[in-house]
Design a protein around this motif. Structure first.
Motif, PDB file in Angstrom:
ATOM      1  N   THR A  65       5.496   4.487   4.948  1.00  0.00           N
ATOM      2  CA  THR A  65       5.629   5.674   5.687  1.00  0.00           C
ATOM      3  C   THR A  65       6.677   5.480   6.593  1.00  0.00           C
ATOM      4  O   THR A  65       7.182   6.262   7.518  1.00  0.00           O
ATOM      5  N   GLY A  66       7.540   4.310   6.543  1.00  0.00           N
ATOM      6  CA  GLY A  66       8.913   4.094   7.062  1.00  0.00           C
ATOM      7  C   GLY A  66       8.700   4.187   8.644  1.00  0.00           C
ATOM      8  O   GLY A  66       7.787   3.675   9.478  1.00  0.00           O
ATOM      9  N   ASP A  67       9.487   5.024   9.166  1.00  0.00           N
ATOM     10  CA  ASP A  67       9.630   5.420  10.700  1.00  0.00           C
ATOM     11  C   ASP A  67       8.917   6.467  11.142  1.00  0.00           C
ATOM     12  O   ASP A  67       8.969   6.836  12.231  1.00  0.00           O
ATOM     13  N   ASP A  68       8.178   6.844  10.273  1.00  0.00           N
ATOM     14  CA  ASP A  68       7.024   7.862  10.818  1.00  0.00           C
ATOM     15  C   ASP A  68       6.279   7.598  12.182  1.00  0.00           C
ATOM     16  O   ASP A  68       5.442   6.719  12.009  1.00  0.00           O
ATOM     17  N   PRO A  69       6.175   8.417  13.189  1.00  0.00           N
ATOM     18  CA  PRO A  69       5.577   7.744  14.488  1.00  0.00           C
ATOM     19  C   PRO A  69       4.301   8.323  14.681  1.00  0.00           C
ATOM     20  O   PRO A  69       3.830   8.025  15.574  1.00  0.00           O
ATOM     21  N   ASP A  70       3.611   8.701  13.603  1.00  0.00           N
ATOM     22  CA  ASP A  70       2.306   9.125  13.403  1.00  0.00           C
ATOM     23  C   ASP A  70       1.076   8.208  13.958  1.00  0.00           C
ATOM     24  O   ASP A  70       1.047   7.316  13.356  1.00  0.00           O
ATOM     25  N   LYS A  71       0.700   8.165  15.007  1.00  0.00           N
ATOM     26  CA  LYS A  71      -0.431   7.193  15.603  1.00  0.00           C
ATOM     27  C   LYS A  71      -1.604   7.385  14.800  1.00  0.00           C
ATOM     28  O   LYS A  71      -2.356   6.273  14.998  1.00  0.00           O
ATOM     29  N   ALA A  72      -1.859   8.333  13.853  1.00  0.00           N
ATOM     30  CA  ALA A  72      -3.064   8.119  12.932  1.00  0.00           C
ATOM     31  C   ALA A  72      -3.100   7.161  12.114  1.00  0.00           C
ATOM     32  O   ALA A  72      -3.813   6.616  11.245  1.00  0.00           O
ATOM     33  N   ILE A  73      -1.743   6.701  11.804  1.00  0.00           N
ATOM     34  CA  ILE A  73      -1.262   5.490  10.796  1.00  0.00           C
ATOM     35  C   ILE A  73      -2.410   4.192  11.228  1.00  0.00           C
ATOM     36  O   ILE A  73      -3.048   3.649  10.591  1.00  0.00           O
ATOM     37  N   PRO A  74      -1.991   3.746  12.627  1.00  0.00           N
ATOM     38  CA  PRO A  74      -2.952   2.591  12.956  1.00  0.00           C
ATOM     39  C   PRO A  74      -4.406   2.741  13.019  1.00  0.00           C
ATOM     40  O   PRO A  74      -5.056   2.277  12.509  1.00  0.00           O
ATOM     41  N   THR A  75      -4.667   4.059  13.299  1.00  0.00           N
ATOM     42  CA  THR A  75      -6.171   4.482  13.599  1.00  0.00           C
ATOM     43  C   THR A  75      -6.826   4.663  12.424  1.00  0.00           C
ATOM     44  O   THR A  75      -7.931   4.079  12.215  1.00  0.00           O
ATOM     45  N   ALA A  76      -5.943   5.389  11.502  1.00  0.00           N
ATOM     46  CA  ALA A  76      -6.914   5.373  10.244  1.00  0.00           C
ATOM     47  C   ALA A  76      -7.074   4.231   9.643  1.00  0.00           C
ATOM     48  O   ALA A  76      -8.235   4.173   9.067  1.00  0.00           O
ATOM     49  N   LEU A  77      -5.922   3.384   9.543  1.00  0.00           N
ATOM     50  CA  LEU A  77      -6.385   2.139   8.633  1.00  0.00           C
ATOM     51  C   LEU A  77      -7.238   1.292   9.403  1.00  0.00           C
ATOM     52  O   LEU A  77      -8.040   0.702   8.643  1.00  0.00           O
ATOM     53  N   GLY A  78      -6.987   1.180  10.783  1.00  0.00           N
ATOM     54  CA  GLY A  78      -8.161   0.615  11.396  1.00  0.00           C
ATOM     55  C   GLY A  78      -9.576   0.982  11.085  1.00  0.00           C
ATOM     56  O   GLY A  78     -10.485   0.040  10.687  1.00  0.00           O
ATOM     57  N   ALA A  79      -9.781   2.272  11.073  1.00  0.00           N
ATOM     58  CA  ALA A  79     -11.113   2.870  10.874  1.00  0.00           C
ATOM     59  C   ALA A  79     -11.667   2.484   9.520  1.00  0.00           C
ATOM     60  O   ALA A  79     -12.755   2.282   8.949  1.00  0.00           O
ATOM     61  N   ALA A  80     -10.505   2.338   8.443  1.00  0.00           N
ATOM     62  CA  ALA A  80     -10.929   1.962   7.074  1.00  0.00           C
ATOM     63  C   ALA A  80     -11.287   0.761   6.661  1.00  0.00           C
ATOM     64  O   ALA A  80     -12.109   0.370   6.069  1.00  0.00           O
ATOM     65  N   VAL A  81     -11.087  -0.167   8.047  1.00  0.00           N
ATOM     66  CA  VAL A  81     -11.558  -1.658   7.697  1.00  0.00           C
ATOM     67  C   VAL A  81     -12.579  -2.014   8.920  1.00  0.00           C
ATOM     68  O   VAL A  81     -12.914  -3.228   9.104  1.00  0.00           O
ATOM     69  N   GLY A  82     -13.161  -0.778   9.574  1.00  0.00           N
ATOM     70  CA  GLY A  82     -14.276  -1.276  10.198  1.00  0.00           C
ATOM     71  C   GLY A  82     -13.921  -1.239  11.707  1.00  0.00           C
ATOM     72  O   GLY A  82     -14.815  -1.671  12.437  1.00  0.00           O
ATOM     73  N   LEU A  83     -12.615  -0.875  12.127  1.00  0.00           N
ATOM     74  CA  LEU A  83     -12.321  -1.033  13.531  1.00  0.00           C
ATOM     75  C   LEU A  83     -12.114   0.413  14.143  1.00  0.00           C
ATOM     76  O   LEU A  83     -11.556   1.252  13.929  1.00  0.00           O
ATOM     77  N   ILE A 119       0.589  -1.179  -0.041  1.00  0.00           N
ATOM     78  CA  ILE A 119       0.116   0.041   0.041  1.00  0.00           C
ATOM     79  C   ILE A 119       0.883   1.360  -0.066  1.00  0.00           C
ATOM     80  O   ILE A 119       2.238   1.249   0.222  1.00  0.00           O
ATOM     81  N   GLY A 120       0.384   2.327  -0.186  1.00  0.00           N
ATOM     82  CA  GLY A 120       0.927   3.695   0.116  1.00  0.00           C
ATOM     83  C   GLY A 120       0.719   4.215   1.454  1.00  0.00           C
ATOM     84  O   GLY A 120       1.678   3.757   2.059  1.00  0.00           O
ATOM     85  N   ASP A 121       0.018   4.885   1.770  1.00  0.00           N
ATOM     86  CA  ASP A 121      -0.054   5.753   3.002  1.00  0.00           C
ATOM     87  C   ASP A 121      -1.389   4.982   3.519  1.00  0.00           C
ATOM     88  O   ASP A 121      -2.358   4.955   2.957  1.00  0.00           O
ATOM     89  N   PRO A 122      -1.017   4.240   4.648  1.00  0.00           N
ATOM     90  CA  PRO A 122      -2.208   3.355   5.559  1.00  0.00           C
ATOM     91  C   PRO A 122      -3.263   4.593   5.817  1.00  0.00           C
ATOM     92  O   PRO A 122      -4.428   4.213   6.168  1.00  0.00           O
ATOM     93  N   ARG A 123      -2.837   5.776   6.018  1.00  0.00           N
ATOM     94  CA  ARG A 123      -3.730   6.879   6.627  1.00  0.00           C
ATOM     95  C   ARG A 123      -4.890   6.991   5.395  1.00  0.00           C
ATOM     96  O   ARG A 123      -5.987   7.670   5.716  1.00  0.00           O
ATOM     97  N   ARG A 124      -4.529   6.772   4.293  1.00  0.00           N
ATOM     98  CA  ARG A 124      -5.392   6.964   3.186  1.00  0.00           C
ATOM     99  C   ARG A 124      -5.512   5.890   2.007  1.00  0.00           C
ATOM    100  O   ARG A 124      -4.849   5.975   1.015  1.00  0.00           O
TER     101      ARG A 124
END
Length: 291
Positions: free
Chosen positions: A66-84, A36-41
């Motif tokens: 995203t490499g070592d980007d520590p943005d916590k929006a990465i897991p939360t946005a990806l989770g929301a995209a799959v209904g979590l 994937i590209g950016d897990p946030r989008r």
């Protein structure tokens, strides 16, 4: 459970579900991977590819950029995209309910293996939670891998169920008993922070999906004291520790993650380098939507 494959009285329904599950189940770790590209989008195609893996194996591994980007929006946005959406605020988590899994030696974390560099045996997350707080979705996102080690073994809990039920439906009956596996109360500084928590290993959600709570821990666990349960647990442990086509092993690198319906997993011990290992862990009361 109308026409449920998990109703032990419905052998035909189980047989149909089993055959379809095994026909579709991946047997190569590469089949779980989605670039994937950016897990946030996530793009619709990326989202669809992740869902397809989760439908087949209850898990997918995403390889993001995203490499070592520590943005916590990465897991939360990806989770929301799959209904979590509904995060579990467990004691070791950060204020936002996302847990920073790294070596921590403060009083709040030092007695818990996930915050050490020690190996963690087979388990599902939140096996000590109450029934209304069971963990159905689990997301791990790697910011920094360890210098050495820190890999995960993975096993779809539905495969574990099949391997046990094919040996003995009575074993499944024992493992579904509401007092099969109990985790004793937890105390910190003399105060109880969690009560005794009995419950089944295998259970069926209101939507008909299979759920599993399990830990391979040898201490601070009480199994129901009867011969059938003893046999069933021994056989389940044997299944989990086998080398089957459905057992996977791999390591998350920076920008990679695992999204799953809380499948069985382990973590090997690890050694940190100049930059400590850091994974974000998000636990959800939701299951991946559509899986």
């Amino acid at each position: 459970m109308q026409d449920s494959p998990f109703d032990l009285a419905q052998a035909d329904a189980y047989g149909r579900w089993r055959d379809q599950k095994l026909a579709q189940a991946p047997t190569d770790l590469a089949e779980l991977v989605v670039e994937i590209g950016d897990p946030r989008r996530l793009t619709p195609a990326e989202q669809g590819a992740i869902l397809e893996r989760c439908q087949r194996a209850n898990m997918a591994i995403y390889v993001g950029r995203t490499g070592d980007d520590p943005d916590k929006a990465i897991p939360t946005a990806l989770g929301a995209a799959v209904g979590l959406h509904r995060l579990d605020h467990n004691r070791g988590a950060d204020e936002d309910a996302i847990t920073s899994l790294t070596v921590q030696t403060d009083a709040r974390h030092r007695d818990y293996i996930p915050y050490s560099n020690r190996p963690i045996a087979w388990h599902t997350d939140g096996y000590y939670n109450s029934p209304e707080r069971q963990i159905h979705g689990l997301l791990l996102h790697c910011v920094h891998p360890a210098e050495q080690g820190g890999s995960n073994d993975l096993l779809d809990h539905e495969i574990a169920y099949i391997l046990v039920r094919d040996q003995s439906a009575d074993y499944i009956r024992a493992l579904m008993h509401p007092e099969c596996m109990s985790i004793p109360a937890s105390h910190v500084d003399g105060e109880q922070v969690r009560p005794d928590q009995p419950g089944p290993v295998f259970s069926v959600r209101p939507d008909g999906r299979l759920h599993m709570r399990y830990t391979n821990r040898a201490r601070n666990i009480i199994w129901r004291d009867d011969p059938l349960t003893t046999e069933a647990v021994a056989y389940l442990k044997d299944v989990i520790h086998r080398d089957t086509p459905w057992h996977f092993s791999g390591r998350l690198e920076a920008g990679w993650g695992l999204v799953s319906n809380n499948v069985l997993h382990t973590r090997s011990g690890f050694t940190d380098g100049a930059v400590p290992r850091l994974l974000y862990r998000a636990r959800y009361y939701d299951r991946i939507e559509g899986s």
